[in-house]
Design a protein around this motif. Structure first.
Motif: not given
Length: 357
Positions: A244-245, A247-249, A251-252, A257, A260
């Protein structure tokens, strides 16, 4: 002329005739003397018994007998030991589950002054002799003669547990529960004995049970360290948190990011960049190991990779900027678990150990 009897002749005495003591008077004198002797003896015995029953070691004997009999509540009251909600081991129920308790004692010396006394004893615990010292204060007298001694609260030992896991972890000691503090540790006052210790991590992590030993009174225990390992559910939740971490990076919509482990650089300040996008080409492979100072250690076994693209306009016209592939690392720590799963904290951010393009 015949001479009469003289004063010295047999059967005569000068002056008033003497009469012998009556038998009853003699018996009375003898009985009185015997009674006096008995009174003296009884007084001596009474003084000896009274002194013995008021010796400073008597409260210590009673206290230790309660401890040996498992009557912990009586022992606490007799010694004036105050308890609070954190003293979960100072109960009859908890002490009943302890092993290697005191089974006998022997008073070795009594140092008795006017107002204070010190009693030394040897305790038999787990087949060993353990020395103990007790302090007493004089609180008054009985019959104005014999001192009344009050046992002062002895210092208790403690069960100290360190959980290699999140703070506020649940610890179970001799069937009683406690919670670790900010340092992942908890100390519980306890009477002499050995106590089984375990940690409750729910479905996320577990720890092998251990034993904490408390020797005698006032002796600090050796801390018991419970090493935790993640369960299968914990491992899965940890991997999901790392993913999840990442994926969050990815998606920035920026070249750098926040928080990250990868970034892109080399932008021309004269250009305007739009449609900035990261694409994850390969996900990093990670492993979750033992607890460290900050959490369960997450190590990157094989880095992933990502590519950055963006549209730009500037003095030289329009175009597409690209960067990559760039290594994606996911090292860090799993610091705990909640209703939503694991919490991941990265060890590197914005390419502190990575190079951008």
């Amino acid at each position: 002329m015949t001479a009469g009897p003289t004063a010295s002749a047999p059967g005569y005495a000068a002056g008033r005739p003497r009469r012998g003591l009556r038998k009853g008077a003699v018996i009375g004198i003898v009985a009185g003397a015997a009674a006096l002797v008995l009174l003296v003896v009884a007084g001596g015995i009474g003084w000896s018994v009274g002194s013995d029953s008021h010796s400073a070691d008597r409260p210590v004997q009673a206290f230790l007998q309660d401890v040996e009999g498992g009557r912990l509540t009586d022992a606490l009251d007799a010694a004036g030991i105050d308890r609070d909600d954190d003293d979960v081991l100072l109960t009859d129920a908890a002490y009943a589950q302890a092993n290697d308790k005191i089974t006998a004692h022997r008073i070795t010396s009594v140092d008795q002054g006017d107002d204070r006394a010190t009693v030394h004893a040897l305790l038999t615990q787990a087949g060993r002799s353990v020395p103990a010292t007790f302090e007493l204060e004089r609180t008054g007298t009985d019959w104005g003669v014999f001192p009344v001694w009050e046992l002062q609260p002895p210092s208790l030992g403690s069960v100290e547990v360190v959980v290699q896991g999140p703070t506020d972890s649940t610890v179970r000691v001799a069937g009683a529960e406690a919670t670790t503090g900010d340092l992942g540790a908890v100390a519980l006052r306890a009477f002499p004995g050995s106590y089984e210790v375990s940690s409750e991590g729910g479905k996320w992590f577990a720890a092998d049970a251990s034993t904490a030993a408390v020797r005698g009174f006032g002796t600090p225990g050796t801390p018991v360290v419970l090493a935790t390992t993640l369960t299968d559910a914990g491992q899965q939740a940890a991997t999901k948190a790392v993913d999840s971490w990442v994926d969050g990076c990815v998606a920035a919509q920026t070249a750098t990011p926040d928080g990250c482990s990868f970034y892109a650089y080399g932008e021309n300040p004269a250009n305007t960049y739009t449609n900035q996008k990261w694409t994850l080409d390969a996900r990093p492979s990670v492993g979750v190991g033992d607890w460290s100072s900050r959490g369960w250690l997450v190590e990157t076994r094989a880095p992933g990779s990502a590519t950055f693209t963006a549209e730009f306009t500037g003095p030289n016209g329009r175009g597409t900027a690209t960067a990559g592939p760039i290594d994606v690392n996911a090292s860090g720590w799993i610091t705990g678990f909640g209703d939503d799963g694991a919490t991941f904290v990265p060890a590197v951010a914005n390419g502190q150990t990575d190079s951008g393009s």
